[in-house]
Write a protein that holds these residues in place. Sequence first.
Motif, PDB file in Angstrom:
ATOM      1  N   ASP A 149      -6.428   1.999   0.708  1.00 37.62           N
ATOM      2  CA  ASP A 149      -5.151   2.395   1.312  1.00 37.62           C
ATOM      3  C   ASP A 149      -5.289   3.652   2.158  1.00 37.62           C
ATOM      4  O   ASP A 149      -4.299   4.340   2.425  1.00 37.62           O
ATOM      5  CB  ASP A 149      -4.110   2.625   0.209  1.00 37.62           C
ATOM      6  N   THR A 150      -6.497   3.991   2.566  1.00 38.68           N
ATOM      7  CA  THR A 150      -6.704   5.190   3.399  1.00 38.68           C
ATOM      8  C   THR A 150      -7.375   4.835   4.717  1.00 38.68           C
ATOM      9  O   THR A 150      -8.075   5.662   5.298  1.00 38.68           O
ATOM     10  CB  THR A 150      -7.558   6.221   2.642  1.00 38.68           C
ATOM     11  N   ASP A 151      -7.170   3.601   5.182  1.00 40.10           N
ATOM     12  CA  ASP A 151      -7.752   3.173   6.451  1.00 40.10           C
ATOM     13  C   ASP A 151      -7.068   3.918   7.598  1.00 40.10           C
ATOM     14  O   ASP A 151      -5.855   3.765   7.813  1.00 40.10           O
ATOM     15  CB  ASP A 151      -7.570   1.666   6.620  1.00 40.10           C
ATOM     16  N   PRO A 152      -7.799   4.727   8.371  1.00 42.08           N
ATOM     17  CA  PRO A 152      -7.150   5.508   9.444  1.00 42.08           C
ATOM     18  C   PRO A 152      -6.634   4.649  10.584  1.00 42.08           C
ATOM     19  O   PRO A 152      -5.916   5.156  11.452  1.00 42.08           O
ATOM     20  CB  PRO A 152      -8.277   6.445   9.911  1.00 42.08           C
ATOM     21  N   PRO A 177       0.813  -1.230   0.000  1.00 41.42           N
ATOM     22  CA  PRO A 177       0.000   0.000   0.000  1.00 41.42           C
ATOM     23  C   PRO A 177       0.840   1.270   0.000  1.00 41.42           C
ATOM     24  O   PRO A 177       0.475   2.258  -0.641  1.00 41.42           O
ATOM     25  CB  PRO A 177      -0.828  -0.134   1.287  1.00 41.42           C
ATOM     26  N   LEU A 178       1.982   1.235   0.708  1.00 37.30           N
ATOM     27  CA  LEU A 178       2.846   2.414   0.714  1.00 37.30           C
ATOM     28  C   LEU A 178       3.414   2.672  -0.672  1.00 37.30           C
ATOM     29  O   LEU A 178       3.566   3.833  -1.087  1.00 37.30           O
ATOM     30  CB  LEU A 178       3.981   2.217   1.731  1.00 37.30           C
ATOM     31  N   HIS A 179       3.719   1.608  -1.416  1.00 42.17           N
ATOM     32  CA  HIS A 179       4.193   1.778  -2.789  1.00 42.17           C
ATOM     33  C   HIS A 179       3.118   2.405  -3.665  1.00 42.17           C
ATOM     34  O   HIS A 179       3.414   3.248  -4.520  1.00 42.17           O
ATOM     35  CB  HIS A 179       4.611   0.421  -3.367  1.00 42.17           C
ATOM     36  N   ARG A 180       1.860   1.989  -3.442  1.00 40.87           N
ATOM     37  CA  ARG A 180       0.779   2.597  -4.224  1.00 40.87           C
ATOM     38  C   ARG A 180       0.611   4.077  -3.885  1.00 40.87           C
ATOM     39  O   ARG A 180       0.346   4.905  -4.762  1.00 40.87           O
ATOM     40  CB  ARG A 180      -0.525   1.827  -3.975  1.00 40.87           C
ATOM     41  N   VAL A 181       0.769   4.420  -2.608  1.00 48.51           N
ATOM     42  CA  VAL A 181       0.714   5.833  -2.213  1.00 48.51           C
ATOM     43  C   VAL A 181       1.837   6.617  -2.882  1.00 48.51           C
ATOM     44  O   VAL A 181       1.631   7.713  -3.422  1.00 48.51           O
ATOM     45  CB  VAL A 181       0.785   5.961  -0.677  1.00 48.51           C
TER      46      VAL A 181
END
Length: 524
Positions: free
Chosen positions: A249-252, A218-222
């Motif tokens: 990928d925006t789960d708080p 997910p960090l790579h997608r961000v």
Amino acid sequence: MTTGPHRRRWSLRTRLLWAFLVPLALVLAVVGVVATTAVRGELVDQVDTRLAAAVARSASADGAPPGGYGQDGGGQDGGGRDGGAQDGAGPDFLLAPGQGDGTLGARVEDGAVTEAAVIDVDGDGEPLTARQTAALARALAAVPADGVPRTVDLGGLGDYRVVATPAGSGEVIVTGLPLASAEAALLRLVVVGVAAGLLGLLAAGAVGAVVVGRTLRPLHRVAATAGRVAALPLSSGEVRLPDRVPSADTDPRTEVGRVGAALNRLLDSVESAIAARQASETRLRRFVADASHELRTPVTSIRGYTELVRRRGGLPEDADASLRRVEAEAVRMSGLVDDLLLLARLDAGRELVTGTVDLTGLVLDVVSDAHAAGPDHRWRVELPRAAVLVPGDTARLHQVLANLLANVRTHTPAGTTATTRLRADGHAVLEIADDGPGIPADQVGGVFERFARGDSSRSRAGGSTGLGLAIVQAVVTGHGGTVGVESVPGRTVVTVRLPGATVAEPDPDEGEDADGEALAATIR
């Protein structure tokens, strides 16, 4: 890992793997050391138990009649330990019934070894060599006769657990058992433990790499979303930011999710700011275009009425001079209004009529005009023999070249040589070079800005609105090209690159010399 300016920077994935594997390796090492120590202690305790039994047998045998142990006749020539006779050399107590091979027996009197031997695999006593006896004497010097087992190094015999017990009259009986079997078991344990630990680390590293990779995905997608947004031309024009971090990928509740949500909020703010800026620029362009358009009529009227009054004549000399000044400023204002209107229309993406432009002929025409307007300068051209053609607006490209040569004429002293070069290398490359005083280094980066003013060291015999080079950049950019400037005292070069250049076939009537070589000439 190096330090300082050349410090190697590892990726987050690598650092997480090391943070996982290094503690795991330390834990495995500690567990291995503790386990090996515990097993060694257990093995040594087992040897000590066997050693206590061997000491008891030696003590019992040492008190028996010298003829044999457990036999009816004392001087018989028995053949084994069960027969009670001593086969081979060594202390008489060494071959007591039940002693195993490798058992050490020695007599020590006044610190000197008088007898010493070990039981071989055949059950016979094998006397120690002189070197082994000397090693035994040195080792026993530190072993008190207190019946406590101790480990000694007997050189070629290896490590032994020995017990020294007093036998009266200052004599000491030493009994020992080898630690070779225990040490071999420990070595096997260490080898197996190291192999298993390495395999475990490899397996843990592989699993950790997969887990960390999936966790960081997910960090790579961000990061990919941020990279796509950063590649957009945000500096000018109407820009939309369609890219957003996926909702997954925006789960708080997760760190990466909070980063993704924050990036989405940032992109929303940037898009709003860009939209507001674009709206402001659009209003400003519309205002400039409308104002320029509305000013053209009154400025033209001023010029017309001024010229009409002057033609009637009969005016005092000072009034006629004033009208001439009014007319000159009206002409200058008219040019300024026209330039502003052109820039506003270019900014809006209009005012370009695309066709095929012969740059070779265009250069000759514009340089000839420049020579007529500035006869005190030297004008040179360097052109290829074949015509260079580009797709574009003939009138606007004519204005580009005219503005560049007018800039040379206006800002360089008389006698300056200006050379216009044209070549094709996939792009049409147009260079205007002069040997004038040059542009100050602190002003080179801003010469294409609107209302940019040259330094006072560059002569300004004629008026300048500061929009000529801005129009050059706008027109060239509208054609998909680039324009740049390099300047040092005595040499200034403005380079224009236009895409889509083609070279026309040379005229066969020009002969064999018409092969594309450059032609140079000075226009007089």
